[in-house]
Design a protein around this motif. Sequence first.
Motif, PDB file in Angstrom:
ATOM      1  N   LEU A 209       0.834  -1.209   0.000  1.00 38.03           N
ATOM      2  CA  LEU A 209       0.000   0.000   0.000  1.00 38.03           C
ATOM      3  C   LEU A 209       0.870   1.261   0.000  1.00 38.03           C
ATOM      4  CD1 LEU A 209      -3.030   0.745   0.172  1.00 38.03           C
ATOM      5  CD2 LEU A 209      -2.676   1.091   2.609  1.00 38.03           C
ATOM      6  N   PRO A 210       0.626   2.194  -0.921  1.00 37.40           N
ATOM      7  CA  PRO A 210       1.419   3.423  -0.972  1.00 37.40           C
ATOM      8  C   PRO A 210       1.006   4.404   0.124  1.00 37.40           C
ATOM      9  CG  PRO A 210      -0.259   3.465  -2.639  1.00 37.40           C
ATOM     10  CD  PRO A 210      -0.374   2.125  -1.988  1.00 37.40           C
ATOM     11  N   TRP A 211       1.792   5.441   0.258  1.00 35.13           N
ATOM     12  CA  TRP A 211       1.551   6.490   1.257  1.00 35.13           C
ATOM     13  C   TRP A 211       0.974   7.711   0.551  1.00 35.13           C
ATOM     14  CZ3 TRP A 211       1.914   5.748   6.347  1.00 35.13           C
ATOM     15  CH2 TRP A 211       1.840   6.864   7.177  1.00 35.13           C
ATOM     16  N   LEU A 212      -0.285   8.091   0.947  1.00 32.60           N
ATOM     17  CA  LEU A 212      -0.967   9.247   0.366  1.00 32.60           C
ATOM     18  C   LEU A 212      -1.004  10.349   1.409  1.00 32.60           C
ATOM     19  CD1 LEU A 212      -2.740  10.736  -1.736  1.00 32.60           C
ATOM     20  CD2 LEU A 212      -4.711   9.588  -0.724  1.00 32.60           C
ATOM     21  N   SER A 213      -0.525  11.529   1.047  1.00 31.42           N
ATOM     22  CA  SER A 213      -0.543  12.658   1.975  1.00 31.42           C
ATOM     23  C   SER A 213      -1.114  13.877   1.271  1.00 31.42           C
ATOM     24  CB  SER A 213       0.862  12.968   2.497  1.00 31.42           C
ATOM     25  OG  SER A 213       1.714  13.349   1.426  1.00 31.42           O
ATOM     26  N   VAL A 214      -1.675  14.768   2.085  1.00 33.38           N
ATOM     27  CA  VAL A 214      -2.261  16.010   1.589  1.00 33.38           C
ATOM     28  C   VAL A 214      -1.530  17.153   2.273  1.00 33.38           C
ATOM     29  CG1 VAL A 214      -4.353  17.375   1.330  1.00 33.38           C
ATOM     30  CG2 VAL A 214      -4.490  14.879   1.342  1.00 33.38           C
ATOM     31  N   SER A 215      -1.049  18.118   1.498  1.00 34.55           N
ATOM     32  CA  SER A 215      -0.300  19.237   2.065  1.00 34.55           C
ATOM     33  C   SER A 215      -0.780  20.540   1.452  1.00 34.55           C
ATOM     34  CB  SER A 215       1.200  19.062   1.819  1.00 34.55           C
ATOM     35  OG  SER A 215       1.481  19.026   0.428  1.00 34.55           O
ATOM     36  N   ALA A 216      -0.573  21.627   2.176  1.00 31.61           N
ATOM     37  CA  ALA A 216      -1.016  22.951   1.733  1.00 31.61           C
ATOM     38  C   ALA A 216       0.197  23.813   1.426  1.00 31.61           C
ATOM     39  CB  ALA A 216      -1.862  23.620   2.803  1.00 31.61           C
ATOM     40  N   VAL A 224      -0.077  14.136  -2.676  1.00 28.61           N
ATOM     41  CA  VAL A 224       1.201  13.485  -2.949  1.00 28.61           C
ATOM     42  C   VAL A 224       1.028  11.986  -2.749  1.00 28.61           C
ATOM     43  CG1 VAL A 224       3.648  13.355  -2.354  1.00 28.61           C
ATOM     44  CG2 VAL A 224       2.420  15.535  -2.175  1.00 28.61           C
ATOM     45  N   LEU A 225       1.253  11.181  -3.813  1.00 18.49           N
ATOM     46  CA  LEU A 225       1.163   9.724  -3.761  1.00 18.49           C
ATOM     47  C   LEU A 225       2.560   9.149  -3.946  1.00 18.49           C
ATOM     48  CD1 LEU A 225      -1.654  10.709  -5.460  1.00 18.49           C
ATOM     49  CD2 LEU A 225      -2.135   8.331  -4.879  1.00 18.49           C
ATOM     50  N   ASP A 226       3.059   8.517  -2.916  1.00 19.20           N
ATOM     51  CA  ASP A 226       4.398   7.933  -2.921  1.00 19.20           C
ATOM     52  C   ASP A 226       4.272   6.451  -3.245  1.00 19.20           C
ATOM     53  OD1 ASP A 226       7.011   7.355  -2.640  1.00 19.20           O
ATOM     54  OD2 ASP A 226       7.053   7.520  -0.448  1.00 19.20           O
ATOM     55  N   VAL A 227       4.415   6.101  -4.538  1.00 13.58           N
ATOM     56  CA  VAL A 227       4.301   4.711  -4.994  1.00 13.58           C
ATOM     57  C   VAL A 227       5.520   4.414  -5.860  1.00 13.58           C
ATOM     58  CG1 VAL A 227       1.785   4.785  -4.927  1.00 13.58           C
ATOM     59  CG2 VAL A 227       2.961   5.362  -7.034  1.00 13.58           C
ATOM     60  N   THR A 255       0.060   6.038 -13.113  1.00 10.38           N
ATOM     61  CA  THR A 255       1.169   5.123 -12.852  1.00 10.38           C
ATOM     62  C   THR A 255       2.298   5.906 -12.191  1.00 10.38           C
ATOM     63  OG1 THR A 255       0.608   3.831 -14.816  1.00 10.38           O
ATOM     64  CG2 THR A 255       2.796   3.489 -13.869  1.00 10.38           C
ATOM     65  N   GLY A 256       2.883   5.295 -11.136  1.00 11.50           N
ATOM     66  CA  GLY A 256       4.048   5.893 -10.511  1.00 11.50           C
ATOM     67  C   GLY A 256       3.723   7.021  -9.566  1.00 11.50           C
ATOM     68  N   PRO A 257       4.724   7.620  -8.959  1.00 10.31           N
ATOM     69  CA  PRO A 257       4.514   8.721  -7.993  1.00 10.31           C
ATOM     70  C   PRO A 257       3.829   9.908  -8.669  1.00 10.31           C
ATOM     71  CG  PRO A 257       6.794   7.963  -7.957  1.00 10.31           C
ATOM     72  CD  PRO A 257       6.160   7.307  -9.130  1.00 10.31           C
ATOM     73  N   ARG A 258       2.973  10.585  -7.891  1.00  8.42           N
ATOM     74  CA  ARG A 258       2.217  11.723  -8.444  1.00  8.42           C
ATOM     75  C   ARG A 258       2.141  12.844  -7.410  1.00  8.42           C
ATOM     76  NH1 ARG A 258       1.005  11.892 -13.988  1.00  8.42           N
ATOM     77  NH2 ARG A 258       1.128   9.717 -14.690  1.00  8.42           N
ATOM     78  N   ASN A 259       2.103  14.060  -7.942  1.00  4.42           N
ATOM     79  CA  ASN A 259       1.863  15.252  -7.127  1.00  4.42           C
ATOM     80  C   ASN A 259       0.782  16.056  -7.849  1.00  4.42           C
ATOM     81  OD1 ASN A 259       1.851  17.688  -5.742  1.00  4.42           O
ATOM     82  ND2 ASN A 259       4.053  17.627  -5.355  1.00  4.42           N
ATOM     83  N   ILE A 260      -0.445  16.025  -7.332  1.00  2.00           N
ATOM     84  CA  ILE A 260      -1.609  16.646  -7.984  1.00  2.00           C
ATOM     85  C   ILE A 260      -1.981  17.901  -7.203  1.00  2.00           C
ATOM     86  CG2 ILE A 260      -4.019  16.331  -8.628  1.00  2.00           C
ATOM     87  CD1 ILE A 260      -3.385  13.324  -8.827  1.00  2.00           C
ATOM     88  N   THR A 261      -2.172  19.005  -7.914  1.00  7.66           N
ATOM     89  CA  THR A 261      -2.436  20.302  -7.285  1.00  7.66           C
ATOM     90  C   THR A 261      -3.908  20.671  -7.439  1.00  7.66           C
ATOM     91  OG1 THR A 261      -0.190  21.039  -7.751  1.00  7.66           O
ATOM     92  CG2 THR A 261      -1.814  22.738  -7.243  1.00  7.66           C
ATOM     93  N   LEU A 262      -4.525  21.097  -6.341  1.00  2.66           N
ATOM     94  CA  LEU A 262      -5.897  21.611  -6.332  1.00  2.66           C
ATOM     95  C   LEU A 262      -5.885  23.063  -5.886  1.00  2.66           C
ATOM     96  CD1 LEU A 262      -7.792  18.687  -4.542  1.00  2.66           C
ATOM     97  CD2 LEU A 262      -7.591  19.068  -7.000  1.00  2.66           C
TER      98      LEU A 262
END
Length: 732
Positions: A209-216, A224-227, A255-262
Amino acid sequence: MPVPWFLLSLALGRSPMVLSLEKLMGPQDTARCSPGLSCHLWDGDVLCLPGSIVSAPGPVLVPTRLQTELVLRCHQETDCDLCVRVAIHLAVHGHWKEPKDEAKFGRAADPELEEPVNAFLQAQVVLSFQAYPTARCVLLEVQVPAALVQPGQSVGSVVFDCFEAALGAEVRLWSYTQPRYQKELNLTQQLPDCKGLEVRDSIQSCWALPWLSVSADGDDVHLVLDVSEEQHFGLSLYWNQIQGPTKPWWHKNLTGPRNITLNHTDLFPCLCIQDSYSFFMAPFKCHLLLEAFPYSSNCLFILLWKVWPLEPDSVRTSICPFREDPRAHRNLWRAARLRLLPPRGWQLNAPCSLLAEATLCWQAPGGGPCQSLVPPLSWANVTVNKTLELPLLNAHPNLCVQVSSWEKLQLQQCLWADSLGALKDDMLLVETRGPQDNRSLCALEPSGCTPLLSRASTRAARLGEELLQDLQSGQCLQLWEDDLRALWACPMDKYVHQRWALVWLACLLLASVLFLLFLFKKDHVKAAARARAALLLYSAEDSGFERLVGALASALCQLPLRVAVDLWSRRELSAQGPLAWFHAQRRQTLQEGGVVVLLFSPGAVALCHEWLQDGASASAPHGPHDAFAASLSCVLPDFLQGRAPGRYVGAYFDGLLHSEAVPALFRSVPVFSLPSQLPDFLGTLQGPGAPRPGRLGQRAKQVSRALQPALDQVLKAPGNPGGPGDGTRDGT
């Protein structure tokens, strides 16, 4: 550098009851009962058909409470799935009836039977489970000995193992009996994910299971999805609504690590994130099941389709990280809309459910706060996107709906301002009803509710008696009532205080003067608009007589009369001819309700005699503009056939003709001597719209003064009766 402020592992927290989960080996569903009960689980699922509520024939078993527990269903020691165990607590509803009903519960109806059967109470309990994309219904038969039956008391519980569900899923449970004797029980729960449970050694999908975090970071929010580079996963953003289904907003397979901005404006308290991670891709298998379940005394056969994968293909985890974010709550209220729907509906539209309070209030004109009223609307959570009804008898533009959250006003909308108009200066009376038909009344004012007939120095107190009379006479509109209270809206237009009395008086005086001037102008315009048409016919004997006729026509035009005479229409006479011109003028005059005036002179009388004796025109030649001679062919038939009264009037001038000289045929209509009978002549010409006698006399004098000089010249002309060389003026 982004600062982490929320981690997925803390989204749901750690619950002590799920730290160490019980393991169930094997895929088979089971059911067990508390001591004293017997139960049986039907094979396979059944169709969920709650049906309508029916009356209980006697004591019946009904579910009273649902309780859940998380367990693991394992195929092997390290190959398990999350499963929901459900306990249904049962109680007796209703009372025993006549002894003849005992046969329904297993007791022999015939007391002489040698082997009586022990009495028992039986129920068929349906348990429904829903967790996207799975939906199941199972049927449990439960029996309890009649000796344990005590109406209103619990008899025990039945436990079902179990409903499989995905990690992080939202599950919904319902329970009811078949047939249904009461409203179904329901329960909604959010399941934890891998990080909320200590099961990573038992559930294979949690191993990687990957590590999903939310940051401001300022106005932006980062997911941020660390996979690993090769990891395939799906990411969905959706609005999770308590009231109604979830609404998807955004979905991608990544696929792979992602950094998605809202952007911070996209945040809402119900905005949730769901990610799914693929491990096995297996084909789906279809099974056709033929099942039946009893309903009353009949069997209903149902075809059910069940679809499931042969192997698990993914695990889903969900997180709703913005539930406590102040920016998300501000965005939610900015997006919320309060709508009022005629005749008495209202609706609060918002992307998420709201913890809010809605109240009715009274908005007085001129600003100021909207004053809260009874009856209050629902104090519970306001149901968004659903039409609710206002408890009103009648609508009023001053009634408004307020929506508040944490004692802060968020939205306000007054009732249908487009259809009911602007705010009114009405007084709202609050009626309180007591025992023995006692009631008290107070008026809602900015300072509070002022009792009527009090000595307070407010507008309502000064007008207390008048307001009470208006209420008793039915001039007030009832807005709402219940057994203890009522609301009335009383118009205050007639009680508006005149602070600027002198200014108003000056304005009224000025307005009166302007109004009088307007009436004076309007009288002339109205007179011209209502002027009656008059067609003058005469015999053109000489130029002097024509000047006399012209003076009469000009004087009549100063009155509200529209005069037509051939003197003023020489061009039309030459173009059309006397006969055609007369026909056109006569038709128009009579169609408009006018009158034809025959001016008799010696020459005109002679022409009339010739027509009456010979039936043809006089042999003497007439001028090309002599309309009188041309008109006799149409005028005489009207008199001979009795159509002349009301349409014709005769007249002659004093000193030129005697009244007896007018042919008798023409005396069927009024014949006047001018100017001696001018008042009567003018009154007849003007018809029903003639002015009062005094005003008519003044107009007659004006016409006489205009007419007399021309008449004197004609009378003094040689050859005329009364002129030089003629010693008489009787005209005969």
